[in-house]
Design an enzyme around this catalytic site. Structure first.
Site, PDB file in Angstrom:
ATOM      1  CE  LYS A 114      -4.247  -1.916   1.727  1.00  0.00           C
ATOM      2  NZ  LYS A 114      -5.301  -1.931   2.741  1.00  0.00           N
ATOM      3  CE  LYS A 197      -6.114  -8.773  -2.102  1.00  0.00           C
ATOM      4  NZ  LYS A 197      -6.177  -8.096  -0.803  1.00  0.00           N
ATOM      5  CE  LYS A 200     -13.172  -4.482   1.241  1.00  0.00           C
ATOM      6  NZ  LYS A 200     -12.148  -3.736   1.932  1.00  0.00           N
TER       7      LYS A 200
END
Ligand code: TYM
Length: 334
Positions: A114, A197, A200
């Protein structure tokens, strides 16, 4: 309080919920409320580790609650609550911070990912996020944590922190939690890039099946899913990630095994597999979306569920906070 073992899990109300969230986590949440004492959080304090529009974040919490309810999570059987409604999460996170090392937090792969993506907002909360997650879990003396594979490293940290505090205190302050990760579907992959992966918060919407996607969008996305050129329908994550991903999704929504699918589709082509999978996903999501819309209509019911959940979670968190504070040396409030 019941003598069933305690389960806690949570989802960050960020982005839009995907089939990955269902297959990796929510499917087990629903099953476990039959057999365990479950708490399921809307982890809004985690969500603000990336920038959020405040009104949209609030609204998303209600939307995600409606999805929890539409899946059959039942406020009479599980505690459904918003993380920020229970002060104990932040209180315990601070305490655990003082037992977590910079080194172990630096090794968290989600932080590295991130921080690599959003270089102009590498805030301290993003770094500290796994400690807050450990607090979520340890606050309720949780025994099992149903999550997808990507949370495994965070669970390991929660276990280490529990053991460390217990050892330093010379008593059992926290239960050491176990991860509960599905054998199949713990890592649902992107449709267009099956080696990464499904997420969302993916910018490319064709990579994900969102729980509130229209049937036509679902069918289109599945038909375009990346597979391979050998044409054989067989589960093999390393050699055939695309086909394996479709089989894992199929098994989860149709409640069957991969072996059954391999047998049923032996000799058939990818086209047929994709058509049938799209039909199965649509058949699975349509009633869910109807229930979602019904729950969404009744805001006062939703507020009532959250008020009840907050009250119950806060009462359950209190003894652990008191115990952890005492073991730390804090003067008890008089
Ligand atoms: P979050 O919000 O990213 O995801 C929620 C849950 O969905 C699982 N998941 C997946 N499973 C399979 N395939 C995928 N592609 C996929 N994508 C997501 C995640 O593993 C997770 O179980 N830090 C957590 C939220 C959290 C939490 C907690 C979880 C906060 N406090 C305490 C457990 C206990 C997170 O960001 O999950």
């Amino acid at each position: 309080m019941s003598d069933k073992s305690v389960v806690l899990s949570g989802i960050q109300p960020s982005g839009a919920l995907t089939l990955g969230n269902y297959v990796g986590a929510i499917k087990n949440w629903v099953a476990m409320q039959e057999t365990h004492d479950c708490l399921y959080a809307l982890a809004d304090m985690h969500a603000i580790t990336v920038r959020q529009d405040p009104a949209a974040l609030r609204e998303r919490c209600y939307e995600f609650l409606c999805l929890y309810l539409a899946f059959g999570l039942d406020p009479d059987r599980a505690t459904l609550f918003v993380q920020s409604h229970v002060a104990g999460h932040a209180q315990l996170a601070w305490l655990l911070n003082c037992h977590a090392s910079m080194g172990e937090l630096t090794r968290m792969t989600q932080f590295k990912d991130k921080a690599g993506q959003d270089t102009d907002n590498i805030n301290a909360g993003l770094f500290d996020y796994p400690v807050l997650m450990a607090a979520d879990i340890l606050l309720y003396q949780t025994e099992a944590v149903p999550v997808g594979h990507d949370q495994k490293q965070h669970l390991e940290l929660a276990r280490n922190l529990a053991e460390r505090v217990n050892t330093r205190a010379g008593e059992e302050v926290f239960t050491v939690p176990e991860p509960f990760i599905p054998e199949v579907g713990a890592r649902v992959m992107r449709l267009g890039e099956p080696t990464a992966k499904m997420s969302k918060s993916d910018d490319v919407s064709a990579n994900s099946i969102y729980l509130l996607d229209e049937p036509t969008a679902i069918t289109k996305k599945i038909k375009r899913a990346v597979t391979d050129s050998d044409g054989e329908i067989r589960y093999d994550e390393a050699e055939k990630p695309g086909v394996s991903n479709l089989l894992a999704i199929y098994a989860a929504v149709a409640d069957c095994t991969i072996a059954e699918l391999e047998r049923d589709y032996a000799g058939l082509g990818y086209g047929r597999l994709k058509t049938d999978l799209a039909d199965a996903v649509v058949a699975f999501l349509e009633p869910l979306q109807r229930r979602y819309a019904e729950f969404y209509e009744d805001r006062s019911q939703l507020a009532g569920i959250l008020a009840r959940g907050a009250e119950s979670a806060a009462a359950r968190a209190e003894p652990t906070i008191a115990h952890a504070f005492r073991a730390t040396g804090f003067v008890p409030p008089v």
